[in-house]
Structure formats: structure tokens, C-alpha cells
Write an enzyme that holds these catalytic residues in place. Structure first.
Site, PDB file in Angstrom:
ATOM      1  N   ASN A   1       0.837  -1.207   0.000  1.00 30.93           N
ATOM      2  CA  ASN A   1       0.000   0.000   0.000  1.00 30.93           C
ATOM      3  C   ASN A   1       0.875   1.262   0.000  1.00 30.93           C
ATOM      4  O   ASN A   1       2.095   1.189  -0.141  1.00 30.93           O
ATOM      5  CB  ASN A   1      -0.973  -0.030   1.192  1.00 30.93           C
ATOM      6  CG  ASN A   1      -0.242  -0.010   2.529  1.00 30.93           C
ATOM      7  OD1 ASN A   1       0.930   0.383   2.613  1.00 30.93           O
ATOM      8  ND2 ASN A   1      -0.917  -0.438   3.567  1.00 30.93           N
TER       9      ASN A   1
ATOM     10  N   HIS B   1      46.354   9.367  -9.879  1.00 29.82           N
ATOM     11  CA  HIS B   1      45.820   8.463 -10.901  1.00 29.82           C
ATOM     12  C   HIS B   1      46.888   8.221 -11.980  1.00 29.82           C
ATOM     13  O   HIS B   1      47.181   7.073 -12.352  1.00 29.82           O
ATOM     14  CB  HIS B   1      44.577   9.053 -11.570  1.00 29.82           C
ATOM     15  CG  HIS B   1      43.311   8.939 -10.766  1.00 29.82           C
ATOM     16  ND1 HIS B   1      43.116   9.579  -9.569  1.00 29.82           N
ATOM     17  CD2 HIS B   1      42.157   8.252 -11.007  1.00 29.82           C
ATOM     18  CE1 HIS B   1      41.905   9.288  -9.104  1.00 29.82           C
ATOM     19  NE2 HIS B   1      41.304   8.483  -9.962  1.00 29.82           N
TER      20      HIS B   1
ATOM     21  N   GLU C   1       0.883  -1.052 -18.110  1.00 33.75           N
ATOM     22  CA  GLU C   1       1.395  -2.228 -17.405  1.00 33.75           C
ATOM     23  C   GLU C   1       1.076  -3.499 -18.200  1.00 33.75           C
ATOM     24  O   GLU C   1       1.953  -4.317 -18.449  1.00 33.75           O
ATOM     25  CB  GLU C   1       0.741  -2.266 -16.014  1.00 33.75           C
ATOM     26  CG  GLU C   1       1.205  -3.412 -15.143  1.00 33.75           C
ATOM     27  CD  GLU C   1       0.349  -3.552 -13.884  1.00 33.75           C
ATOM     28  OE1 GLU C   1      -0.737  -2.916 -13.821  1.00 33.75           O
ATOM     29  OE2 GLU C   1       0.764  -4.307 -12.982  1.00 33.75           O
ATOM     30  N   HIS C   2      -0.204  -3.664 -18.555  1.00 29.59           N
ATOM     31  CA  HIS C   2      -0.648  -4.831 -19.334  1.00 29.59           C
ATOM     32  C   HIS C   2      -1.221  -4.359 -20.661  1.00 29.59           C
ATOM     33  O   HIS C   2      -1.921  -3.347 -20.706  1.00 29.59           O
ATOM     34  CB  HIS C   2      -1.779  -5.576 -18.609  1.00 29.59           C
ATOM     35  CG  HIS C   2      -1.446  -6.037 -17.232  1.00 29.59           C
ATOM     36  ND1 HIS C   2      -1.895  -5.393 -16.094  1.00 29.59           N
ATOM     37  CD2 HIS C   2      -0.702  -7.083 -16.800  1.00 29.59           C
ATOM     38  CE1 HIS C   2      -1.457  -6.033 -15.028  1.00 29.59           C
ATOM     39  NE2 HIS C   2      -0.725  -7.072 -15.409  1.00 29.59           N
TER      40      HIS C   2
ATOM     41  N   ASP D   1      -1.430 -13.541 -15.234  1.00 27.75           N
ATOM     42  CA  ASP D   1      -1.453 -13.302 -13.790  1.00 27.75           C
ATOM     43  C   ASP D   1      -1.096 -14.557 -13.009  1.00 27.75           C
ATOM     44  O   ASP D   1      -0.696 -14.469 -11.848  1.00 27.75           O
ATOM     45  CB  ASP D   1      -2.858 -12.843 -13.356  1.00 27.75           C
ATOM     46  CG  ASP D   1      -3.106 -11.393 -13.707  1.00 27.75           C
ATOM     47  OD1 ASP D   1      -2.131 -10.650 -13.900  1.00 27.75           O
ATOM     48  OD2 ASP D   1      -4.290 -11.004 -13.782  1.00 27.75           O
TER      49      ASP D   1
ATOM     50  N   GLN E   1      -9.415  -6.271 -14.993  1.00 23.63           N
ATOM     51  CA  GLN E   1      -8.491  -5.274 -14.452  1.00 23.63           C
ATOM     52  C   GLN E   1      -9.200  -4.389 -13.442  1.00 23.63           C
ATOM     53  O   GLN E   1      -8.686  -4.110 -12.367  1.00 23.63           O
ATOM     54  CB  GLN E   1      -7.930  -4.416 -15.590  1.00 23.63           C
ATOM     55  CG  GLN E   1      -6.655  -3.720 -15.263  1.00 23.63           C
ATOM     56  CD  GLN E   1      -5.556  -4.714 -14.913  1.00 23.63           C
ATOM     57  OE1 GLN E   1      -4.839  -4.517 -13.961  1.00 23.63           O
ATOM     58  NE2 GLN E   1      -5.443  -5.804 -15.658  1.00 23.63           N
TER      59      GLN E   1
ATOM     60  N   HIS F   1      -9.722  -5.287  -9.634  1.00 22.19           N
ATOM     61  CA  HIS F   1      -8.610  -5.311  -8.672  1.00 22.19           C
ATOM     62  C   HIS F   1      -8.806  -4.300  -7.566  1.00 22.19           C
ATOM     63  O   HIS F   1      -8.503  -4.557  -6.405  1.00 22.19           O
ATOM     64  CB  HIS F   1      -7.292  -4.975  -9.375  1.00 22.19           C
ATOM     65  CG  HIS F   1      -6.555  -6.188  -9.830  1.00 22.19           C
ATOM     66  ND1 HIS F   1      -5.995  -7.084  -8.964  1.00 22.19           N
ATOM     67  CD2 HIS F   1      -6.287  -6.658 -11.069  1.00 22.19           C
ATOM     68  CE1 HIS F   1      -5.402  -8.058  -9.643  1.00 22.19           C
ATOM     69  NE2 HIS F   1      -5.573  -7.830 -10.932  1.00 22.19           N
TER      70      HIS F   1
END
Lengths: 435, 435
Positions: A216, A422, A329-330, A363, A261, A264
């Protein structure tokens, strides 16, 4: 007309409507940041005691530190109680996810060049990782498989999972999945206090090197705050899908894909892009019918009305451009030639090709990861993979002759940068060769 | 005895001394975070005007937005003025860095399994990236090559570099390096205001997808704050080296290697681990002699005395254990059998094998990146590479028969997770097949 907003690329106001769609995705509130920072400070200062206090406050369960860890016996008992069909489904999912992630394992690089310099890149697993699994109603066994199996495939020896147990409740399927995924420790704690415990350690919990998995707003804020002390994966936002569908699809099937979707989370986003106005309206009508009943219809309806959209475009080439701007996302490509359309897609977390390949397959059992970049971050970020649990060490080996070949250029650049030691670290060795 | 702290694994207080060495590395101050947050908010609200104001305040240079961008003519003029030897050295470095990064490019994954499911992972470049280059005295052309070349090799089309120009001064070598590295835009701005401009865009500067490169505490804080809006690389801390050297080395050469790290910054850290007490003291004495003169001796001495250490260990196996706990950014293995010792090293950013391979070679021309994980983050992080400029998209294709093979398991899991539309998106398609 009912349901979500409609956009049409041929209409004048399209760009501003599309811009508001792009801006739709939410970000972490500063309230969550301040609360997470206070929790992290308390856990760093007081360890287990602070973890127990926050667990009592947020999860409403009283735990002594000896009870933080879920015992092997509890895990075995949970696993034994799983119905056979679900046990077999978890096994199939675990096997398929492991097989696909094994195929991702990268190879070391080793080369010797014309100057005689040998150099390479060696991959190695992290020693220990923490896997955050949301608790309560959203405690999904599939997410346990998706986060822990890539770690195990990468070769991580210690995989510590945290999962809050509100009112003391743990989902037996989550424990059964942890066992199949190769999790080595399960802790019944969550929230920012669990992230803090994994990042800094307590008397009973050893710190890890990287923390992955969604949570969350407080978990996301805590991960952002411990970044640097440990590695983290992306900050997860609400889930999203874009479905590109032509008029040859069954509207009801596409409607259900959108609702898969939307169900969810009320903040989830489902977008249909189609080149067929009539089909788009048929899908909208089918969504309304589907929303008439079902246990998650209320959540799905809220998501669809607040964040859903149907975008009418001229053709599939234009659809690909819109997808690249959304960087979802998808992405489902329910069209006649999905492979050709996929070639035009630059930004998406996970893509599902064709009319018989719904996103829900990915999924659970397809094999690719379902922990994916949200909120348009697929522009630069990727789904969870073995790469989240590996790191690279580069190496160079130069003998005297190789040093003589490339050393003088390094000396010139070091002197130009005003770093004399160096330069001298090379020239001293070259002088040794000349002497 | 003079110089830095001495530790001896055989002495009783070793563990607590070593723990304080591990805790030595600093982290970002919250002051920097608050200041960076205010600057980011101002740039988001007022764009170019805010960038110009902060540039006037922090870099003491007045710029109108039309002057933010360094012109092609300025870059060409700077390049033309570089001495031939340095131009050739930059060319050699750029070619070698590009060759090594090309060898890292990963391959796509594509497979078809026994169920008939086709699936894969496709790599793609980011569209645009921002490269932060520190300005003023620490404006290193080598860092331009190291940050921009991997982006170009990965296929990024737009590479926007920001570099502050204190009092209007830009290092011509930095511009010459930008040209060789494939940078497509150079902006003479820096600090948190440049990070904000790259993350959110202004009237003249388009936003990018990812920001990489080291900077001061304000830059690091700003990167942390814009993370999520854009991708970022690791938060860079002070530079570090661990040199593992046996008694067969020239003490002066090893002393200079330690000082090559110490001269970077008063907060830098150089640690010698040796199994030979007499050698360790000879190195300490040689360091003191080297510190007697030279333009950076003051900085190097401050670093060496505050953060340096000589650790005496029993044998090289123990040295490897100590290295793994330190997880250093740079590691030199100046021993007889460096390859065998490297096999025991799990955590290090970049490793230099043998007595004739100083770390400075890797800073400039060896080929691997010199932007590396600091502050013990090599436990989980890696040096900059083509992977910082690539992302993955997974894909799945299932025909009806493949869906029938694995779909029912997904339906069972979706129902167990209480997500009915997920289950129905599969079962509707399976019903279509049966009908």
C-alpha cells in the site's frame, strides 16, 4: 451512452482529453511519506519492540518477537489443508514461472582485445532479499510465486517474506505458495514497519540486501525511504490494462477482460482502444450487463466509471502510437495480426497476443512475471525478473604489455583531469617495466 | 606509527573496529532533501524562470532560457581546441568503452513449451535519458564518456546532458567528450534544478525517461525525489577502493594506488588489506612520503587520515571474507594468483586483477564503466551499463489448444483469490471453444 469517458482521435478535443488520461495515475501522498519515516525511525531505534507496537496498532494483533516468524509446522499444516485442485494449480504455476525465469538467466561476458587486455562482466546473485506480500483480503498466492521464484532461480540463498496478518489471519494459500517458491523465512508482519525491519534488521530479523514486491501507500513510501540502504524494485501504483481490439472480437469477452483489471481496485484503470465505433459501444453495453451482478461488481464499476476509457482511433497504426504514450502495465492485442502490431509497440510491461490469450493467463500460469511497471513507468522500467536478484561485477586484467599499450592514454586523461596520483599509479608501473 | 587506523584480524577489538569502518560511509542529509524538494516544486510550478533563478543563485551566472542550451558551434569550437594527444586519448577511451558495452547487449528470449504456449522477453531501448555531469573543477570528461556511451550503445535516441557552468565556465574537454559519446543535447545547468527540469520538463527542456550520473548531495536528493516520475541510477556516495596486496608488491606503487582514490575527495576511502605486517607499514611510510608534495596532497591526506585503513589479515582467504563484508566500489587484487582470489569475491563493483592493473586504468580506458555502486551497495547494485538504458517487455501467445491446456489452473487460482472476472475472461473463451 453510459459508462466511462469516450475519446475519439478524430475529434478536436482529443489531445486534451488524452492528456488528462495520461495524468490520471496517482502518486504517493506526502502524508504516507511522513508516517513511514516516523515508523522507520522507531524501528531503527527500538527494533522488535517497535515492530510489535506497530503490528498491534495497524494489524490489531499482539505478537511477541518470538511469534513474528511463521513456523515450519504452521506452513506445513497450511499446505496440507489446500484442496488438491488448488495444490496442482499452484504446482503448475510454480513450474511454469520457474522455467520462464530460468530462460532469462544472463551469461557472463569475457573478452581479450587486440591490446592484450582481458576484461569481462560476471553476474552474481544477491545474498539475501526481502519479499513484501500484501496481507488480508489482497493476500494473493500468485504474487508470492511471482516475487520469490525469480529470486530462487537467480540463486539467492536467503529469501525472507513478510506478510501482515490482520487480526492474526494468514491466507493458507499464501503459505503454501511460499513453500513452493523457495521462501526460506516467513514473517507475519507488514507495513512500513516490516520494510524497516528488512532494511535495517532487528534483534530477531536479519537485514536483507534488497526488498521487492507491491504494497500500500505506506509500504511504497517506506521502500522509497530505505532506498540506498537496500535496493528496491519499482514503486507500484494501481494496476492497468490497455486492450486493443478490432471489431471481429466478441464484445462480451473484451468487456470481461476490461473488468478483470477493474475488479482489482477502485483506482485500477482499464482502457479499450478500437478502430470500430459500433464495437466500442457494444463492449460498453456488455460491461454494464456484467456489472449488474457479482461479488466484485461494486469495485469494478467504480474503477470503470472513474478511470476507464474507450478510445476510438483511425487504424491500428494509430492505436500503437497511443499505446506507446500510455506505456501500460498490461496490453492485450486482440487483433487479426497481433505479432505485426506488437512490432510497433515500444512501451508496455507485459503483452498478450491474439484473441485467445487473456491477460489473466499471465497473472497466474503463463510464466512471465505479473509484478510489472505501472503508472506509465514501462517507458523506463521492466517487470520483476531474475535481473532484480542479480548484480554485475566488471573485471580487468592487464599484463605489462597491455598496460604499455593503453596506459599512456589514461595518464594523459588523468593529468588533464587534475588527478596526479591516478596518472602516477600507471606511470610508476610503466617506469618499472622500462627500468 | 602515523597515518590511518590499523586493524588486525588477530586482535581482540577487531570486530568493533571493523564495524565502525563499515559504518563509516555517509548518507544524504535531510537538509539537502528539503532544499531539493523546494527547488523541484519551484521548477514544476515556474519552469524555465525557476531554472534561471537557481542557476543565477548557485552557479553565479545569468542565463536566459535561450542560452540554457550549449550550441553545436560552441561544442565544435571546444573540440577543435583540444590538444592532439588528449583528443586521441578521448578517442581511444570512447572506442574501448563502446566495445565493452556492445559486448554486454542482451539477447531476447523466445520459447514455445510443451503446452503450445509461446512466450518471450523482448529488450528495447529507452526513448530518452538525462545524463548529469558535475561541473566546475570536478567536471570530468571521462564521466561523460562513461554515462552517455552505454546509452548510445543501448540505442537511446535522445541523450540530454546537463552540466553546471559555475561563473559561466564549461570544461572544453567535457564538451569534446559529449560529442564523442553521442550526446544529442547539452544544457549548461546543474543542481537539483537540472534534475527537476529533466524529470518534469520546462518550456525549453523536454522531459526524459531516466536520469543517470553522479552529483553532489542536492543532486542525489533530487534524484531520489523524482524517482518514480523517471527512473534513476544509484545514489552515488564518496568513492572507495580496497587494495588486497601481498608482501611481494612494491610498497610505493600500492601507496600511490591508495592515494589515487584518496585524492578524489576528502570523504573518499582507501583501504589496504594485506597478510604482511611489514609490507603494510612500508606502504604507510610510502604514503607519507608521497603526501609530502603535490597539488592534491591536502585532499588525499585528509581522506587517508579520516577514512583510510590498513587491515592485517591471516591469509588471502580471510581477505576475501573482509572484502565481501566491505562490498567495495573498486577492488585491486595485487597478489600472485588474482584469478583464484577473484573467485572468492562475491561483492565488488569493479575488480582489477594482478600487479600491473591499477584501478586508474578502469577510470579511463579499460572499457568497463567507472560509475559504480558506492557505500557498500555492491551487495545489491551494479555499475552503469547498457542495462540502465534498456527495459524488457514480456509477451505471451496462446492459441485455443494452449489456453485449454493451462487455462483451467488459472481459473482455479483466480477463483481462490476472489477475482471472478479474471476467471471468467478465461472460462468464456474455453466455453467458446467447446461450443
Amino acid at each position: 451512452m453510459n459508462g466511462p469517458r469516450r475519446l475519439d482521435t478524430r475529434e478536436e478535443g482529443f489531445e486534451s482529453s488524452f492528456a488528462s488520461l495520461l495524468a490520471d495515475r496517482v502518486s504517493i501522498s506526502t502524508d504516507a511519506e511522513a508516517a513511514a519515516a516516523a515508523i522507520i525511525a522507531a524501528v531503527r531505534a527500538r527494533g522488535d519492540d517497535a515492530v510489535a507496537e506497530f503490528t498491534a496498532r495497524f494489524d490489531r494483533v499482539t505478537l511477541t518477537p518470538e511469534r513474528f516468524r511463521v513456523t515450519e509446522a504452521e506452513i506445513e499444516a497450511a499446505d496440507a489443508a489446500i484442496p488438491a485442485e488448488l495444490s496442482a494449480a499452484l504446482d503448475l504455476a510454480a513450474e511454469r514461472i520457474a522455467a520462464f525465469h530460468r530462460a532469462q538467466m544472463p551469461s557472463d561476458v569475457a573478452m581479450r582485445d587486440a591490446s592484450g587486455v582481458e576484461l569481462g562482466l560476471r553476474w552474481g546473485a544477491l545474498d539475501s532479499v526481502g519479499v513484501y506480500v500484501p496481507g488480508g483480503k489482497a493476500a494473493y498466492p500468485s504474487s508470492v510465486l511471482m516475487s520469490a521464484i525469480p529470486a530462487r532461480v537467480a540463486g539467492v540463498e536467503r529469501i525472507a517474506m513478510v506478510v501482515p496478518a490482520p487480526e492474526g489471519m494468514l491466507n493458507p494459500l499464501v503459505l503454501a505458495a511460499a513453500r513452493r517458491a523457495g521462501v526460506t523465512e516467513v514473517w507475519r508482519i507488514g507495513g512500513a514497519q516490516a520494510v524497516a525491519a528488512l532494511a535495517y534488521g532487528t534483534e530477531t530479523i536479519s537485514p536483507v540486501d534488497r526488498i521487492v514486491g507491491p504494497g500500500n501507500a505506506f509500504v511504497a513510501a517506506a521502500k522509497r525511504l530505505v532506498f540506498g540502504q537496500v535496493g528496491i524494485d519499482m514503486i507500484a501504483g494501481p494496476s492497468e490494462v490497455v486492450v486493443v481490439a478490432d471489431g471481429a472480437n466478441d464484445p462480451r469477452v473484451i468487456a470481461v477482460d476490461l473488468l478483470a483489471q477493474a475488479e482489482h481496485d477502485e483506482a485500477a484503470q482499464a482502457i479499450l482502444i478500437t478502430d470500430d465505433r459500433g464495437f466500442g459501444e457494444s463492449v460498453a453495453a456488455a460491461v454494464e450487463e456484467e456489472l449488474a451482478s457479482g461479488p466484485r461488481a461494486g469495485i469494478a464499476a467504480a474503477s470503470w466509471r472513474a478511470h476507464g476509457a474507450i478510445i476510438l482511433c483511425r487504424d491500428l497504426a494509430e492505436a500503437a502510437e497511443l499505446v506507446n504514450r500510455l506505456a501500460p502495465e498490461h496490453l492485450e492485442l486482440a487483433v487479426a495480426e497481433p505479432t505485426a502490431l506488437f512490432a510497433a509497440i515500444r512501451h508496455a510491461g507485459a503483452v498478450f497476443l491474439g484473441r485467445t490469450c487473456p491477460e489473466a493467463l499471465g497473472d497466474y500460469v503463463a510464466g512471465p512475471n505479473h509484478i510489472l511497471p505501472t503508472s506509465r513507468t514501462a517507458r523506463f522500467a521492466s517487470g520483476l525478473s531474475v535481473f532484480d536478484f542479480l548484480k554485475r561485477t566488471s573485471w580487468v586484467s592487464a599484463d605489462e604489455s597491455a598496460l604499455a599499450a593503453i596506459g599512456p592514454a589514461a595518464v594523459a586523461l588523468a593529468e588533464a583531469e587534475g588527478l596526479p596520483a591516478h596518472a602516477r599509479s600507471i606511470s610508476l608501473r610503466l617506469a618499472g617495466r622500462a627500468a
